[in-house]
Design a protein around this motif. Sequence first.
Motif, PDB file in Angstrom:
ATOM      1  N   ILE A 112     -12.295  -2.691  -0.515  1.00 35.87           N
ATOM      2  CA  ILE A 112     -12.875  -3.898  -1.128  1.00 35.87           C
ATOM      3  C   ILE A 112     -12.386  -4.066  -2.571  1.00 35.87           C
ATOM      4  O   ILE A 112     -11.990  -5.164  -2.978  1.00 35.87           O
ATOM      5  CB  ILE A 112     -14.418  -3.825  -1.088  1.00 35.87           C
ATOM      6  N   ALA A 113     -12.408  -2.996  -3.343  1.00 33.71           N
ATOM      7  CA  ALA A 113     -12.015  -3.091  -4.765  1.00 33.71           C
ATOM      8  C   ALA A 113     -10.570  -3.583  -4.889  1.00 33.71           C
ATOM      9  O   ALA A 113     -10.260  -4.423  -5.742  1.00 33.71           O
ATOM     10  CB  ALA A 113     -12.190  -1.739  -5.446  1.00 33.71           C
ATOM     11  N   ALA A 114      -9.695  -3.077  -4.027  1.00 35.24           N
ATOM     12  CA  ALA A 114      -8.289  -3.503  -4.084  1.00 35.24           C
ATOM     13  C   ALA A 114      -8.153  -4.961  -3.645  1.00 35.24           C
ATOM     14  O   ALA A 114      -7.407  -5.732  -4.249  1.00 35.24           O
ATOM     15  CB  ALA A 114      -7.438  -2.587  -3.206  1.00 35.24           C
ATOM     16  N   GLN A 115      -8.909  -5.353  -2.611  1.00 32.96           N
ATOM     17  CA  GLN A 115      -8.872  -6.771  -2.191  1.00 32.96           C
ATOM     18  C   GLN A 115      -9.352  -7.671  -3.321  1.00 32.96           C
ATOM     19  O   GLN A 115      -8.777  -8.741  -3.577  1.00 32.96           O
ATOM     20  CB  GLN A 115      -9.757  -6.979  -0.967  1.00 32.96           C
ATOM     21  N   ALA A 116     -10.412  -7.253  -4.011  1.00 37.35           N
ATOM     22  CA  ALA A 116     -10.962  -8.064  -5.110  1.00 37.35           C
ATOM     23  C   ALA A 116      -9.935  -8.211  -6.231  1.00 37.35           C
ATOM     24  O   ALA A 116      -9.883  -9.232  -6.907  1.00 37.35           O
ATOM     25  CB  ALA A 116     -12.248  -7.430  -5.635  1.00 37.35           C
ATOM     26  N   ALA A 117      -9.108  -7.181  -6.410  1.00 37.59           N
ATOM     27  CA  ALA A 117      -8.062  -7.236  -7.444  1.00 37.59           C
ATOM     28  C   ALA A 117      -6.826  -7.983  -6.939  1.00 37.59           C
ATOM     29  O   ALA A 117      -5.879  -8.197  -7.699  1.00 37.59           O
ATOM     30  CB  ALA A 117      -7.685  -5.810  -7.871  1.00 37.59           C
ATOM     31  N   GLY A 118      -6.824  -8.321  -5.656  1.00 37.42           N
ATOM     32  CA  GLY A 118      -5.677  -9.026  -5.070  1.00 37.42           C
ATOM     33  C   GLY A 118      -4.474  -8.127  -4.883  1.00 37.42           C
ATOM     34  O   GLY A 118      -3.337  -8.589  -4.833  1.00 37.42           O
ATOM     35  N   PRO A 120      -2.529  -4.641  -2.872  1.00 37.74           N
ATOM     36  CA  PRO A 120      -2.532  -3.612  -1.830  1.00 37.74           C
ATOM     37  C   PRO A 120      -3.093  -2.318  -2.430  1.00 37.74           C
ATOM     38  O   PRO A 120      -2.957  -2.091  -3.644  1.00 37.74           O
ATOM     39  CB  PRO A 120      -1.055  -3.445  -1.471  1.00 37.74           C
ATOM     40  N   LEU A 121      -3.685  -1.479  -1.597  1.00 43.29           N
ATOM     41  CA  LEU A 121      -4.306  -0.248  -2.125  1.00 43.29           C
ATOM     42  C   LEU A 121      -3.313   0.588  -2.938  1.00 43.29           C
ATOM     43  O   LEU A 121      -3.662   1.137  -3.980  1.00 43.29           O
ATOM     44  CB  LEU A 121      -4.886   0.583  -0.969  1.00 43.29           C
ATOM     45  N   ALA A 122      -2.056   0.692  -2.465  1.00 45.82           N
ATOM     46  CA  ALA A 122      -1.056   1.500  -3.191  1.00 45.82           C
ATOM     47  C   ALA A 122      -0.950   1.027  -4.639  1.00 45.82           C
ATOM     48  O   ALA A 122      -0.991   1.845  -5.565  1.00 45.82           O
ATOM     49  CB  ALA A 122       0.309   1.412  -2.505  1.00 45.82           C
ATOM     50  N   GLU A 123      -0.867  -0.289  -4.842  1.00 47.44           N
ATOM     51  CA  GLU A 123      -0.731  -0.836  -6.196  1.00 47.44           C
ATOM     52  C   GLU A 123      -2.030  -0.652  -6.979  1.00 47.44           C
ATOM     53  O   GLU A 123      -2.006  -0.333  -8.172  1.00 47.44           O
ATOM     54  CB  GLU A 123      -0.343  -2.319  -6.137  1.00 47.44           C
ATOM     55  N   GLY A 349      -5.787  -4.648  -0.330  1.00 49.88           N
ATOM     56  CA  GLY A 349      -6.630  -3.577   0.211  1.00 49.88           C
ATOM     57  C   GLY A 349      -5.847  -2.671   1.136  1.00 49.88           C
ATOM     58  O   GLY A 349      -4.645  -2.453   0.960  1.00 49.88           O
ATOM     59  N   LEU A 350      -6.538  -2.132   2.161  1.00 52.48           N
ATOM     60  CA  LEU A 350      -5.846  -1.297   3.153  1.00 52.48           C
ATOM     61  C   LEU A 350      -4.850  -2.120   3.953  1.00 52.48           C
ATOM     62  O   LEU A 350      -3.859  -1.592   4.468  1.00 52.48           O
ATOM     63  CB  LEU A 350      -6.871  -0.679   4.121  1.00 52.48           C
ATOM     64  N   GLY A 351      -5.161  -3.405   4.131  1.00 48.66           N
ATOM     65  CA  GLY A 351      -4.269  -4.281   4.899  1.00 48.66           C
ATOM     66  C   GLY A 351      -4.543  -4.247   6.390  1.00 48.66           C
ATOM     67  O   GLY A 351      -3.644  -4.538   7.184  1.00 48.66           O
ATOM     68  N   VAL A 352      -5.788  -3.887   6.759  1.00 49.00           N
ATOM     69  CA  VAL A 352      -6.123  -3.787   8.185  1.00 49.00           C
ATOM     70  C   VAL A 352      -6.951  -4.999   8.630  1.00 49.00           C
ATOM     71  O   VAL A 352      -7.754  -5.521   7.868  1.00 49.00           O
ATOM     72  CB  VAL A 352      -6.913  -2.490   8.505  1.00 49.00           C
TER      73      VAL A 352
END
Length: 369
Positions: A112-118, A120-123, A349-352
């Motif tokens: 969720i946190a990565a999605q909110a930041a727009g 991908p989790l890696a970035e 995010g995770l991209g799933v």
Amino acid sequence: MKITAITAWAQWQPFVDGIYTCSGGRSAAGFDSTLLRVQTDAGLIGWGEYAPLGSFYDPAFVGGAREGLRLLAPLLLGADPQSTGALVRRMDLHLNGHPYAKSALDMACHDIAAQAAGLPLAEALGGRFGETVPLYRSVAQAAPAAMADKARAYVAAGYRRIQIKVGLDVGEDIERMHQVMDVLPAGTVVYADANAAWRPAQAREFLRATRDLAYTFEQPCAGFDENANVRAVCDRPLVLDESIDSLPAFLRAQQARLMDGITIKIARVGGITRTRQLRDLAVECGLGVTIEDTGGAQIDTAAMAHLSLGVPESHRTHTCDFHHWVTVANAQVPLHCAGGQMDAPRLPGLGVTVDPAAFGAPLFDLHAR
Ligand code: 0XW
Ligand code: MG
């Protein structure tokens, strides 16, 4: 942002290759996975996954994970999922230990946190080095000739890194190493993983008899002193996996210069927050770094891929494509595997993309009042 609902499902994930056996006759027919969805008032949805390897691999088991989630989930309702550090502290405060039970919750919050930041989790976790991470395949314990056949098939399927499970009878294990390595093409990277099964004397005997073979030695013994004893005579790369269960365990081993590389299993250390801490510290210490997990399918593998790509290539070793180890799927995800390498999604995010309708009745479905 606030967490409004947390829902968990069970998913049995049979192995493509049948029973998986490691040292001492320990075996499992699949991963007994737990899938976790976290919903928010912002409309963002995060996914997490945790699957142990039976109840024998780590001090962890599926019942403990599910009871732990039942205990922890109510404590996270209403909290901000972007405050991952604070949520880890809250979980640790209310459940002493049991890191594996916290992993899927931490994973879903990072999604969720990565999605909110727009991002991908890696970035979101510091960036991506290169496009792909090398994959390895484990050759489960069997008779030496059968293991050689399996290894040959994995190489034909594209894997360039092979982990040979040893840790049984030393004489037979020496035979395993020779027969398997005989069929591997030049350039194949080999690990011998004893899964902590040996006494130092057995590990030393194995080292003496395989002096002519090029391989990395993984987790020969269980305890710190036993592995230190092996390190003193081991002139080849030594990697610790089961031993690296926390930051203090890592620091102690590093101070003693016990290892050349570590394998971080996301759930063993309690999730993505702690995996990232350990990952970045291990890189600073100049170690080889593998990031994987104890099991799972698409959701967990996506997390492994994102975290692995955050290790500089100079320090990155390999990871597993667990979603190809099992016969079922739990998400759609752009994870591409080719030439023994895997990428990580470029989606936020995770991209799933997950369709929970396929999972049946949930284990629990908790909503904020
Ligand atoms: C080969 N693995 C990644 C699968 C199981 O989780 C155990 C682990 C290992 O290193 O033995
Ligand atoms: Mg291992």
